[in-house]
Write an enzyme that holds these catalytic residues in place. Structure first.
Site, short mmCIF file in Angstrom:
data_model
loop_
_atom_site.label_atom_id
_atom_site.label_comp_id
_atom_site.label_asym_id
_atom_site.label_seq_id
_atom_site.Cartn_x
_atom_site.Cartn_y
_atom_site.Cartn_z
N ARG A 43 -6.86 5.63 8.06
CA ARG A 43 -6.08 4.75 7.13
C ARG A 43 -4.37 4.87 7.31
NH1 ARG A 43 -1.72 5.13 3.85
NH2 ARG A 43 -2.19 7.42 3.55
N ASP A 44 -3.95 6.22 7.28
CA ASP A 44 -2.40 5.92 7.54
C ASP A 44 -2.10 5.61 8.90
OD1 ASP A 44 0.20 6.32 6.85
OD2 ASP A 44 0.09 8.28 6.09
N HIS A 63 2.07 15.94 2.66
CA HIS A 63 1.87 14.74 3.57
C HIS A 63 2.97 14.59 4.38
CE1 HIS A 63 0.00 10.65 4.13
NE2 HIS A 63 1.12 10.41 4.31
N HIS A 102 5.30 13.31 7.48
CA HIS A 102 5.54 12.25 8.88
C HIS A 102 6.44 13.39 9.60
CE1 HIS A 102 3.17 8.66 7.83
NE2 HIS A 102 3.37 9.10 6.46
N CYS A 105 4.04 3.56 7.84
CA CYS A 105 3.85 2.84 6.79
C CYS A 105 4.54 1.41 6.88
CB CYS A 105 4.54 3.18 5.49
SG CYS A 105 4.14 2.30 4.15
N ASN A 147 2.11 10.56 11.40
CA ASN A 147 1.80 11.65 10.37
C ASN A 147 2.07 12.90 11.52
OD1 ASN A 147 0.24 9.33 9.04
ND2 ASN A 147 0.61 10.80 7.45
P1 HMG Z 1 1.08 -8.28 -5.85
O1 HMG Z 1 1.43 -9.87 -4.87
O2 HMG Z 1 2.18 -8.10 -6.82
O3 HMG Z 1 -0.38 -8.65 -6.57
O4 HMG Z 1 0.63 -7.09 -4.81
P2 HMG Z 1 -0.60 -9.24 -7.66
O5 HMG Z 1 -1.31 -8.30 -8.74
O6 HMG Z 1 0.24 -10.28 -8.32
O7 HMG Z 1 -1.84 -10.40 -7.35
C1 HMG Z 1 -1.91 -11.48 -6.44
C2 HMG Z 1 -3.14 -11.64 -6.12
O8 HMG Z 1 -3.63 -10.78 -5.20
C3 HMG Z 1 -4.31 -11.98 -6.84
O9 HMG Z 1 -4.95 -13.06 -6.44
C4 HMG Z 1 -4.94 -10.54 -6.96
O10 HMG Z 1 -6.31 -10.84 -7.51
C5 HMG Z 1 -5.06 -10.23 -5.38
P3 HMG Z 1 -5.00 -14.45 -7.21
O11 HMG Z 1 -5.53 -14.42 -8.84
O12 HMG Z 1 -3.43 -14.95 -7.09
O13 HMG Z 1 -5.94 -15.31 -6.30
N1 HMG Z 1 -4.99 -8.85 -5.39
C6 HMG Z 1 -6.06 -8.28 -4.59
N2 HMG Z 1 -7.04 -8.62 -3.56
C7 HMG Z 1 -7.68 -7.57 -3.19
N3 HMG Z 1 -7.41 -6.54 -3.31
C8 HMG Z 1 -6.53 -5.96 -4.19
C9 HMG Z 1 -5.72 -6.84 -4.66
N4 HMG Z 1 -4.63 -6.85 -5.64
C10 HMG Z 1 -4.24 -7.83 -5.90
N5 HMG Z 1 -6.54 -4.74 -4.53
C11 HMG Z 1 -0.59 -5.09 -4.54
C12 HMG Z 1 0.32 -5.98 -5.37
C13 HMG Z 1 -0.37 -3.74 -5.23
C14 HMG Z 1 -1.77 -5.61 -4.68
C15 HMG Z 1 0.14 -5.02 -3.12
O14 HMG Z 1 1.76 -4.69 -3.33
C16 HMG Z 1 -0.41 -4.23 -2.14
O15 HMG Z 1 -1.63 -4.48 -1.72
N6 HMG Z 1 0.27 -3.08 -1.73
C17 HMG Z 1 -0.56 -2.12 -0.70
C18 HMG Z 1 0.78 -1.61 0.06
C19 HMG Z 1 0.21 -0.79 1.14
O16 HMG Z 1 -1.11 -0.44 1.28
N7 HMG Z 1 1.12 0.01 1.75
C20 HMG Z 1 0.69 1.42 2.80
C21 HMG Z 1 0.04 2.48 1.93
S1 HMG Z 1 1.04 3.68 1.15
C22 HMG Z 1 1.49 4.31 2.33
O17 HMG Z 1 1.18 4.48 3.53
C23 HMG Z 1 2.30 6.04 2.03
C24 HMG Z 1 1.56 7.22 2.01
O18 HMG Z 1 1.00 7.34 3.21
C25 HMG Z 1 2.15 8.41 1.49
C26 HMG Z 1 3.39 8.59 2.46
O19 HMG Z 1 3.38 8.59 3.55
O20 HMG Z 1 4.58 8.81 1.55
C27 HMG Z 1 0.17 7.13 1.29
MG MG Z 2 1.86 8.38 4.95
#
Ligand code: HMG
Ligand code: MG
Length: 318
Positions: free
Chosen positions: A27-28, A220, A222, A253, A262
């Site tokens: 995933r990450d 966690h 990096h 990320c 990581n």
């Molecule tokens: P948004 O644009 O605000 O979404 O994004 P929304 O709620 O306004 O919805 C817009 C449209 O997206 C809608 O469709 C929803 O149905 C659809 P429409 O009605 O317009 O046709 N939608 C989805 N479709 C599929 N799957 C979903 C989904 N949600 C909404 N889950 C949102 C908000 C949260 C969805 C967006 O910002 C997002 O997906 N962000 C993910 C970012 C991400 O994955 N980042 C990496 C992971 S975090 C990380 O790596 C850190 C970590 O490792 C820890 C660390 O290192 O600190 C964990």
């Molecule tokens: Mg991370």
């Protein structure tokens, strides 16, 4: 040059006897690859990690496919893992839509992912910190009602590329809010790898003083500044026994450009086994897996231990 295949075991006092490694490579690691890795390669990667003895492998994310195109194949990937037994396969879920998708495929563990800072909450989730917590609330409640285990990630616990230093009380406030939602576990993210061991101790101490049980905490790290192992040791000394790591040191990320890989699982396992701490992981098999994936990705693994054990060349940045 000859390579020692295993570290000499010299235990140190005051450390856990066993550490659960929460493997985040699929995933990450893969969310940050420039090219999209074929679904079958991801499935084989996860099978190999399970065969190497990892018991928690974060498989993918049910986020918006446009936000993280590298993991847009979650619906195709997850069923390919059905034959893996006795291994937890948590998935990232930001909202109700993500939970619907994960539950439809039979996911039994999920992770919501919050931020200690407003800047990253906005960039990663298109929400304020408060709005993201409100978005997670029904997700956690529904997951718990379905007896699905929930991890709460908290990013930017030690520094933020836009806001700079992040005060410990600010981190503790959001950490407690995530736990209050009902998360079973809290993973403290050093998203951009700026933490140092004294800072780790200070945060863990403050969380403890505020009533957060150490056994609910994972770390966690990096490895941007080469501090991830030192920070991990500080956390182990504090009693933390769940450590996130990524096979081969992949990771980052896409919404925090200064995030690099990581902590490499192999580097972690080398240190833990040297300390006589059990992990259940076969280091040789794990290293072979990362070497195999590096071949698939067409570049050497950034892990020091993988390079030492396979004689692979130094990584170069392109
Ligand atoms: P948004 O644009 O605000 O979404 O994004 P929304 O709620 O306004 O919805 C817009 C449209 O997206 C809608 O469709 C929803 O149905 C659809 P429409 O009605 O317009 O046709 N939608 C989805 N479709 C599929 N799957 C979903 C989904 N949600 C909404 N889950 C949102 C908000 C949260 C969805 C967006 O910002 C997002 O997906 N962000 C993910 C970012 C991400 O994955 N980042 C990496 C992971 S975090 C990380 O790596 C850190 C970590 O490792 C820890 C660390 O290192 O600190 C964990
Ligand atoms: Mg991370």
């Amino acid at each position: 040059m000859t390579h020692t295949a295993l570290p000499m075991v010299v235990p140190a006092p005051g450390l856990p006897h066993r550490v659960r490694i929460h493997e985040v490579g699929p995933r990450d690691g893969l969310q940050n690859e420039q090219s999209t890795v074929p679904t079958e390669v991801k499935a084989e990667f996860i099978h190999r990690l399970a065969a190497a003895g990892l018991t928690t492998i974060e498989a993918t994310s049910f986020v918006h496919p446009k936000w993280v195109p590298q993991l847009a194949d979650a619906e195709r990937l997850f069923p390919l893992l059905d034959d893996i037994e006795d291994v937890a396969l948590p998935v990232l879920v930001p909202n109700d839509r993500g939970l619907d998708r994960a539950l439809a495929l039979g996911a039994r563990q999920i992770a919501v992912f919050g931020s200690a800072t407003e800047a990253f909450a906005r960039r990663n989730l298109n929400r304020t910190v408060a709005e993201s917590l409100a978005m997670f609330e029904p997700v956690v409640a529904r997951a718990k009602a379905e007896r699905v285990r929930v991890r709460g990630y908290l990013s930017m616990c030690f520094g933020d590329p836009w806001e700079g230093a992040v005060p410990v009380p600010q981190v503790v406030r959001v950490a407690k809010a995530l736990l209050d939602l009902g998360c079973d576990e809290l993973s403290l993210g050093d998203t951009i790898g700026v933490a140092t061991p004294g800072h780790v101790r200070a945060l863990l101490t403050e969380l403890g003083d505020q009533g957060v049980p150490t056994d609910a905490i994972a770390v966690h790290f990096h490895d941007t500044y080469g501090q991830a192992l030192a920070n991990t040791l500080a956390a182990l000394e504090h009693g933390v026994s769940t450590v996130d790591a990524s096979a081969g040191g992949l990771g980052g990320c896409p919404y925090a450009q200064s995030a690099t890989g990581n902590l490499a699982t192999e580097d972690l396992v080398w240190m833990l086994h040297g300390l006589g701490i059990e992990t259940g992981v076969d280091l040789r098999q794990l290293t072979a897996t990362s070497a195999w994936l590096a071949d698939q990705l067409g570049r050497p693994s950034p892990s020091r231990t993988v390079r030492a054990l396979t004689g692979a060349p130094e990584t170069t940045t392109t």
